[in-house]
Scaffold this active site. Sequence first.
Site, PDB file in Angstrom:
ATOM      1  N   ASP A 182      -0.953  11.336  11.576  1.00 54.21           N
ATOM      2  CA  ASP A 182      -1.338   9.938  11.400  1.00 54.21           C
ATOM      3  C   ASP A 182      -2.830   9.868  11.089  1.00 54.21           C
ATOM      4  OD1 ASP A 182      -1.934   7.248  11.585  1.00 54.21           O
ATOM      5  OD2 ASP A 182      -1.200   7.002  13.645  1.00 54.21           O
ATOM      6  N   ASN A 232      -6.300   8.721  -0.109  1.00 48.34           N
ATOM      7  CA  ASN A 232      -5.361   7.927  -0.914  1.00 48.34           C
ATOM      8  C   ASN A 232      -4.374   7.112  -0.080  1.00 48.34           C
ATOM      9  OD1 ASN A 232      -3.603   7.404  -3.466  1.00 48.34           O
ATOM     10  ND2 ASN A 232      -2.214   8.418  -2.035  1.00 48.34           N
ATOM     11  N   TYR A 287      -4.869  -6.477   3.465  1.00 45.08           N
ATOM     12  CA  TYR A 287      -4.999  -5.479   2.407  1.00 45.08           C
ATOM     13  C   TYR A 287      -6.310  -5.686   1.648  1.00 45.08           C
ATOM     14  CZ  TYR A 287      -3.574  -2.552  -1.564  1.00 45.08           C
ATOM     15  OH  TYR A 287      -3.500  -1.578  -2.529  1.00 45.08           O
ATOM     16  N   LYS A 310      -9.519  -3.044   1.409  1.00 44.38           N
ATOM     17  CA  LYS A 310      -9.946  -2.444   0.145  1.00 44.38           C
ATOM     18  C   LYS A 310     -11.395  -2.794  -0.184  1.00 44.38           C
ATOM     19  CE  LYS A 310      -6.209  -0.189  -0.579  1.00 44.38           C
ATOM     20  NZ  LYS A 310      -6.217   1.286  -0.458  1.00 44.38           N
ATOM     21  N   THR A 362       4.509   2.137  -8.645  1.00 44.05           N
ATOM     22  CA  THR A 362       4.652   3.045  -7.511  1.00 44.05           C
ATOM     23  C   THR A 362       5.697   2.487  -6.545  1.00 44.05           C
ATOM     24  OG1 THR A 362       3.008   1.947  -6.113  1.00 44.05           O
ATOM     25  CG2 THR A 362       2.196   3.612  -7.663  1.00 44.05           C
TER      26      THR A 362
END
Length: 262
Positions: free
Chosen positions: A66, A93, A157, A161, A192
Site C-alpha cells: 500500500d 503513477n 481528485y 492532483k 484506461t
Amino acid sequence: MIGKLAGKNALITGACSGIGLADAIEFVKEKVDTIIMVSNDHERLVEAKGIVKQYGNTEIITYHFDISNENDWKWFIDEVSQKINKLDVLVNNAGVNKRDTIQDCTLEDWNRIIAVNQTGVFLGMKYCLPLLIKSGKASIINMSSIVGLTGYFAVAYTASKWAVRGMTKSAAAEFGKFGIRVNSVHPGFISTPLNKTIQDLIEVSNDMNPLGRAGEPTEIAKAVTFLASDDASYMTGSEVILDGGLTSGGQFKPIANQFNIY
C-alpha cells in the site's frame, strides 16, 4: 540497439494497468536494466508482469504493498535495497478517483483519495531518495492530471492532483543538488480502466478536444520515457501536458464550429 534507458533501474507504482502498465512496457522496449513494478493488487500484478516480460529481457521485480502506508514504504526500501544499489527512475503513477462534488464527498472518500494520490507520492519521493541520490542523475516523474491545472467537479481528485503539481516543484528545487530531476505529467482523458465508467463524459470532451479523441496509455508512456531518459537532462520542475489540446482553449471548439470560424 542501445535503448534510451539502458543501464537504468526504474520503479513504477500503479504498474498493473493503464498508464503504469504502458510505462513498464515502454521502459522495457527502451532496454531498462531493472524494472520494479508496484501495486496493491497482487493478482493483477502477476498478470502484468507476464505481459511486460514479452517485450524484452529486462529483470522484472514485483512488490505488493500500500503506497499510502509509511511502514509499507520502509519495509519495501529495506527489501529492494538488497536487490539494487541505485534507483535511476521513479514514476509515482498510482492513483484512485471517486467523482464526487464537495457536497457529496464523504470525509472517508476524501481521506482515501488524498492518501493514495498525494501522500503516496510524498512517501515515494521521501523513501526512494537515498537510492535516487546514488544514481547521480535520477529522474522522478509524478503523475498529475489536467485537473491539476484547472478545476473539476471531483473535489478530492482535483485537490490531490494540484498537490502533486506543487510537490513536484518543491522536490525539483530541493533535489537539484543531487542531480535529480522532478517533473509532473498532466494527461487529459485517456482510455484506461480508471475511465471506463465515464465514457459519456469522454465522448463530450472529444467534441471540445482539437484532436477529437481520447488519448492512449502508450502516448503518455512515450512522454514518461522521455522524461526518464537523459534526453530530458535539463528539464526539471516542468509540467508536461498531454491532453490533445483540451486545455488550450478547446472549450471554444463547439462555438467555433457553430459559427464556422474554423
